[in-house]
Scaffold this motif. Structure first.
Motif, short mmCIF file in Angstrom:
data_model
loop_
_atom_site.label_atom_id
_atom_site.label_comp_id
_atom_site.label_asym_id
_atom_site.label_seq_id
_atom_site.Cartn_x
_atom_site.Cartn_y
_atom_site.Cartn_z
N GLU A 6 0.82 -1.21 0.00
CA GLU A 6 0.00 0.00 0.00
C GLU A 6 0.86 1.26 0.00
OE1 GLU A 6 -2.81 2.68 -0.29
OE2 GLU A 6 -3.08 0.54 -0.61
N LEU B 250 -6.66 0.63 5.68
CA LEU B 250 -6.11 -0.70 5.95
C LEU B 250 -4.82 -0.60 6.77
CD1 LEU B 250 -6.56 -2.45 2.50
CD2 LEU B 250 -7.79 -2.95 4.61
N THR C 90 -5.61 0.21 10.29
CA THR C 90 -6.22 -0.93 10.97
C THR C 90 -5.19 -1.99 11.34
OG1 THR C 90 -8.29 -0.55 9.81
CG2 THR C 90 -7.97 -2.75 10.74
#
Length: 154
Positions: free
Chosen positions: A66, A126, A129
């Motif tokens: 990411e 994401l 998290t």
């Protein structure tokens, strides 16, 4: 590109007592370079004792993917590389993932932009998290920023 450790504060960086506990890599600011960063992060995690398919390896791989994708999409300047740095703490309980690019004025948005059908904008959700903590720091001595995340590795 300057070394990625220029912008790290001692209170947020895992202590490195073993030189094999850190990996630094420059990669091209292209999708192919981002894939390389993700694969090398996964290989490094396996070398450190978290095999492929474990929660720690998968989490570091996803976060690296990411952050690297964001760097080559939003932080790209033609002809300038991006950077990856992984640091394992002395107790082998945390790994810090850092991805640097040269576009310091383009800071990541921690929340989706509110468009439910948008193609992007959820990756950092994401990261937030999965990571114990994450943030952005300017690169000292060079233009750009480093986006980092700390992952607990059981």
């Amino acid at each position: 590109m300057t070394p990625l450790d220029n912008n790290l504060s001692s209170d947020t960086v895992p202590r490195v007592t073993d030189l094999r506990a850190a990996l630094t890599l420059r990669f091209s600011s292209t999708p192919r370079g981002a894939r390389l960063a993700r694969r090398i992060a996964s290989q490094q995690m396996a070398a450190w004792g978290w095999p492929y398919g474990t929660e720690a390896n998968d989490t570091v791989e996803l976060i690296t993917a990411e952050l690297a994708a964001n760097a080559v999409t939003h932080g790209r300047v033609p002809g300038r590389d991006a950077g990856l740095r992984l640091v394992r703490d002395a107790d082998a309980r945390h790994v810090r993932v850092e991805v640097a690019d040269v576009r310091g004025e383009r800071l990541p948005l921690p929340e989706p932009d509110g468009r439910p059908l948008a193609d992007g904008g959820r990756g950092l959700v994401l990261v937030a998290t999965l990571a114990e903590e994450w943030g952005v720091a300017p690169r000292s001595g060079a233009p750009g920023k480093t986006v980092w995340a700390v992952v607990a590795c059981p």
